[in-house]
Design a protein around this motif. Structure first.
Motif, short mmCIF file in Angstrom:
data_model
loop_
_atom_site.label_atom_id
_atom_site.label_comp_id
_atom_site.label_asym_id
_atom_site.label_seq_id
_atom_site.Cartn_x
_atom_site.Cartn_y
_atom_site.Cartn_z
N PHE A 153 51.74 36.90 44.99
CA PHE A 153 50.50 37.69 44.94
C PHE A 153 50.48 38.62 46.15
O PHE A 153 50.68 38.16 47.29
N HIS A 154 50.24 39.90 45.90
CA HIS A 154 50.32 40.93 46.96
C HIS A 154 48.91 41.41 47.30
O HIS A 154 48.17 41.87 46.43
N LYS B 277 64.26 39.06 39.23
CA LYS B 277 63.27 39.96 39.86
C LYS B 277 62.07 39.16 40.35
O LYS B 277 61.64 38.21 39.72
N LEU B 278 61.50 39.61 41.47
CA LEU B 278 60.24 39.06 41.96
C LEU B 278 59.12 40.01 41.52
O LEU B 278 59.12 41.18 41.90
N LEU B 279 58.20 39.50 40.71
CA LEU B 279 57.09 40.33 40.21
C LEU B 279 55.83 39.97 40.99
O LEU B 279 55.42 38.81 41.04
N CYS B 280 55.24 41.00 41.60
CA CYS B 280 54.18 40.79 42.60
C CYS B 280 52.96 41.64 42.25
O CYS B 280 52.90 42.82 42.59
N PRO B 281 51.98 41.06 41.56
CA PRO B 281 50.78 41.84 41.22
C PRO B 281 50.04 42.29 42.47
O PRO B 281 49.82 41.50 43.39
N VAL C 276 41.93 34.26 46.48
CA VAL C 276 43.25 34.28 45.83
C VAL C 276 44.06 33.09 46.35
O VAL C 276 44.68 32.35 45.58
N ARG C 277 44.06 32.92 47.67
CA ARG C 277 44.87 31.85 48.28
C ARG C 277 44.49 30.48 47.74
O ARG C 277 45.34 29.63 47.48
N SER C 278 43.18 30.26 47.56
CA SER C 278 42.73 28.93 47.10
C SER C 278 42.92 28.75 45.59
O SER C 278 42.77 27.64 45.09
N SER C 279 43.25 29.83 44.88
CA SER C 279 43.36 29.76 43.41
C SER C 279 44.79 29.63 42.92
O SER C 279 45.03 29.58 41.72
N THR C 280 45.76 29.60 43.83
CA THR C 280 47.17 29.54 43.41
C THR C 280 48.00 28.80 44.44
O THR C 280 47.68 28.80 45.63
N LYS C 281 49.07 28.17 43.95
CA LYS C 281 50.05 27.55 44.86
C LYS C 281 51.26 28.46 45.04
O LYS C 281 52.19 28.15 45.78
N LYS C 282 51.26 29.61 44.34
CA LYS C 282 52.37 30.56 44.47
C LYS C 282 52.33 31.22 45.85
O LYS C 282 51.35 31.12 46.58
N GLU D 121 45.04 33.55 35.68
CA GLU D 121 45.77 34.08 34.51
C GLU D 121 47.12 34.65 34.94
O GLU D 121 48.14 34.44 34.28
N LEU D 122 47.12 35.37 36.05
CA LEU D 122 48.38 35.94 36.56
C LEU D 122 49.34 34.84 36.99
O LEU D 122 50.55 34.92 36.76
N ASP D 123 48.80 33.80 37.59
CA ASP D 123 49.61 32.66 38.01
C ASP D 123 50.30 32.05 36.78
O ASP D 123 51.53 31.86 36.76
#
Length: 215
Positions: A32-33, A3-7, A55-61, A23-25
């Motif tokens: 991330f949605h 499953k793809l889980l997308c907050p 958000v974009r700058s805080s994650t590589k996901k 934390e979500l990462d």
């Protein structure tokens, strides 16, 4: 594939969005949605460009944007340049849907169609070769905390079958509770946008929530 889980980051803690994102990462977010609304296509306003950039700058996901706006074709290149990996547009809001989907792909991004509860599969069938994701809205878009609309389930089943032919993933967004994750993953849905029904504002950690949902 799991499953793809997308907050749904519209439901995150805006007093500390960067901390929440990290934390979500770490907890195991897949995508991330981020919702953008214009107060016209839907009767509300979503997140701002600064929120997206944070958000974009805080994650590589992967980060997706869901454009609940009129004439999304005018903005998809901007979002691609800002670093969105997946861009969802609504066929109900765009005069030139095929061209907009092409633009997204030509920018090297993944193209998504988000469809409202009242939009039939037949009206979008010709666009299916152009998409990487179809996101079925299981509530009328614009507000968090609505009730899941069961009448969309036959449409989801139909799209899961078509996804095998046209090679796209089926996602769902709107009142997705743990029970719905269970039901819909058994139907063949790949991805789940998670808000207050399953993820945010709970007593347990994001990590434990993700673990439970994956099982």
């Amino acid at each position: 594939m799991g499953k793809l889980l997308c907050p749904s980051m519209m439901c995150a803690d805006f007093s500390n969005l960067q901390k929440d994102t990290k934390e979500l990462d770490q907890a195991g977010t897949d995508i991330f949605h981020i919702d953008f609304m214009d107060g016209s296509f839907v009767p509300n306003f979503g997140m701002g460009l600064q929120d997206f950039e944070l958000v974009r700058s805080s994650t590589k996901k992967l980060v997706d944007v869901h454009l609940m706006i009129q004439n999304p074709g005018k903005y998809v290149e901007m979002f691609a340049d800002l670093g969105a990996d997946i861009i969802y547009i609504h066929p109900e809001a765009d005069q030139q849907v095929a061209r907009t989907l092409d633009t997204i792909r030509n920018k090297g991004k993944q193209a998504g169609l988000a469809i409202n509860p009242g939009t039939s599969v037949e009206t979008i069938q010709g666009l299916l070769p152009l998409v990487d994701y179809i996101m079925v809205m299981t509530v009328n878009p614009g507000f968090a905390g609505q009730k899941y609309l069961d009448y969309v389930n036959p449409k989801i089943e139909k799209l899961v079958e078509l996804g095998k032919i046209f090679d796209f993933k089926v996602m769902v967004d709107g009142a997705i509770s743990p029970e719905k994750v269970d039901l819909l993953s058994n139907m063949g849905v790949t991805g789940f946008v998670l808000g207050t029904s399953a993820l945010f504002g709970k007593e347990i950690s994001y990590e434990k929530t993700f673990e439970k949902l994956r099982n």
